[in-house]
Design a protein around this motif. Structure first.
Motif, PDB file in Angstrom:
ATOM      1  N   THR A  20       0.844  -1.190   0.000  1.00 40.54           N
ATOM      2  CA  THR A  20       0.000   0.000   0.000  1.00 40.54           C
ATOM      3  C   THR A  20       0.884   1.245   0.000  1.00 40.54           C
ATOM      4  OG1 THR A  20      -0.099  -0.064   2.431  1.00 40.54           O
ATOM      5  CG2 THR A  20      -1.886  -1.149   1.234  1.00 40.54           C
ATOM      6  N   HIS A  21       0.283   2.405  -0.255  1.00 40.14           N
ATOM      7  CA  HIS A  21       1.018   3.668  -0.218  1.00 40.14           C
ATOM      8  C   HIS A  21       1.046   4.165   1.230  1.00 40.14           C
ATOM      9  CE1 HIS A  21       1.107   4.208  -4.619  1.00 40.14           C
ATOM     10  NE2 HIS A  21      -0.063   3.621  -4.596  1.00 40.14           N
ATOM     11  N   ALA A  23       0.904   6.205   4.421  1.00 42.19           N
ATOM     12  CA  ALA A  23       0.366   7.505   4.805  1.00 42.19           C
ATOM     13  C   ALA A  23       1.354   8.272   5.688  1.00 42.19           C
ATOM     14  CB  ALA A  23      -0.965   7.319   5.546  1.00 42.19           C
ATOM     15  N   ASN A  57      -3.609   3.223   5.283  1.00 43.99           N
ATOM     16  CA  ASN A  57      -3.056   3.584   3.973  1.00 43.99           C
ATOM     17  C   ASN A  57      -4.113   3.463   2.877  1.00 43.99           C
ATOM     18  OD1 ASN A  57      -0.600   3.856   5.298  1.00 43.99           O
ATOM     19  ND2 ASN A  57       0.155   1.860   4.660  1.00 43.99           N
ATOM     20  N   GLN A  60      -6.683   6.148   2.407  1.00 41.24           N
ATOM     21  CA  GLN A  60      -6.207   7.343   1.710  1.00 41.24           C
ATOM     22  C   GLN A  60      -5.960   7.093   0.229  1.00 41.24           C
ATOM     23  OE1 GLN A  60      -3.280   9.903   3.393  1.00 41.24           O
ATOM     24  NE2 GLN A  60      -3.799   9.401   5.506  1.00 41.24           N
ATOM     25  N   ASP A  61      -5.609   5.858  -0.120  1.00 42.26           N
ATOM     26  CA  ASP A  61      -5.327   5.520  -1.514  1.00 42.26           C
ATOM     27  C   ASP A  61      -5.596   4.035  -1.710  1.00 42.26           C
ATOM     28  OD1 ASP A  61      -4.325   5.083  -4.077  1.00 42.26           O
ATOM     29  OD2 ASP A  61      -2.628   6.435  -3.804  1.00 42.26           O
ATOM     30  N   HIS A  62      -6.635   3.725  -2.485  1.00 38.91           N
ATOM     31  CA  HIS A  62      -7.035   2.328  -2.642  1.00 38.91           C
ATOM     32  C   HIS A  62      -6.237   1.590  -3.720  1.00 38.91           C
ATOM     33  CE1 HIS A  62      -9.739   4.597  -5.469  1.00 38.91           C
ATOM     34  NE2 HIS A  62      -9.220   3.713  -6.281  1.00 38.91           N
ATOM     35  N   LYS A  63      -5.294   2.284  -4.370  1.00 35.47           N
ATOM     36  CA  LYS A  63      -4.461   1.633  -5.392  1.00 35.47           C
ATOM     37  C   LYS A  63      -3.371   0.827  -4.686  1.00 35.47           C
ATOM     38  CE  LYS A  63      -5.169   5.241  -8.873  1.00 35.47           C
ATOM     39  NZ  LYS A  63      -6.047   6.107  -8.022  1.00 35.47           N
ATOM     40  N   ASP A  85      -7.298  -2.119  -7.511  1.00 34.70           N
ATOM     41  CA  ASP A  85      -7.986  -1.280  -6.528  1.00 34.70           C
ATOM     42  C   ASP A  85      -8.596  -2.172  -5.453  1.00 34.70           C
ATOM     43  OD1 ASP A  85      -7.728   1.271  -8.063  1.00 34.70           O
ATOM     44  OD2 ASP A  85      -8.873   0.110  -9.516  1.00 34.70           O
TER      45      ASP A  85
END
Length: 211
Positions: A20-21, A23, A57, A60-63, A85
């Motif tokens: 994940t990205h 946070a 994470n 905030q960003d589901h990619k 996603d």
């Protein structure tokens, strides 16, 4: 054609690495190790806690990206990276039952308020099928490929007898059977076209197991 190998690897995988990205450290990936169960179409499902770092994470960003691989990580073994996603899903009775068959501990988390089920919607996947055998598979494959419904799967499981084994899941290409403490994947001789063909293939599997 890589698609059958992609599906076979997903369906026999019990764990995955989830990237994940971060946070807390923007620009850096955060990688977690999680149990997984495939849904009826071969999309990975994970159960995550609201308190987990990776959940914060994802909110905030589901990619995300996930890595699945065979237990033996030798270079000639298959591994699959899926970019997609990750979205929450409210499991209906049939999907919850599938989770419970494959991983009762995961299913028990459904009764805990801070846990939820998330489904990966693939955008693109990279399969390394072995030395010199690799390629990309597009996310549209998951949407266009034929698959049993959860209702068809439930009917086939109810109608099948697998000796001392427990039939956990079935699809057009094979089935998963719990034998003792181990879950084993059995591929059919050929990919079936419908539930009738699957029912016949299951009889051959059951005969081989009890022989």
């Amino acid at each position: 054609m890589l698609w059958p190998e992609v599906m076979a690897l997903i369906r026999r995988s019990r764990m995955l690495a989830l990237a994940t990205h971060s946070a807390h450290m923007p620009g850096y990936p955060h990688v977690s190790w999680l149990p997984t169960v495939a849904d009826e179409a071969g999309r990975p499902l994970v159960m995550i806690s609201r308190l987990a770092e990776h959940t914060q994470n994802i909110l905030q960003d589901h990619k995300v990206s996930v890595l699945l691989h065979d237990d033996d990580m030798a270079l000639e073994k298959a591994r699959l990276t899926i970019l997609g996603d990750l979205q929450p899903v409210a499991p209906d009775e049939l999907l919850a039952a599938r989770l419970a068959r494959y991983n009762p501990q995961l299913a028990a988390c459904l009764d805990m308020s801070d846990f939820s089920v998330w489904r990966l919607w693939p955008r693109r996947a990279r399969l390394i099928a072995g030395f010199g055998r690799m390629g990309w598979v597009e996310g549209d494959e998951w949407e266009s490929a034929a698959a049993l419904t959860l209702a068809q799967e439930a009917e086939l499981i109810a109608a099948s007898v697998i000796g001392a084994g427990e039939l956990l899941g079935v699809d057009l290409a094979g089935c998963d059977i719990r034998l003792g403490e181990q879950i084993r994947r059995f591929e059919f001789a050929t990919i079936c076209h419908d539930a009738t063909g699957v029912a016949q293939a299951l009889k051959h599997i059951a005969r081989d197991i009890t022989a």
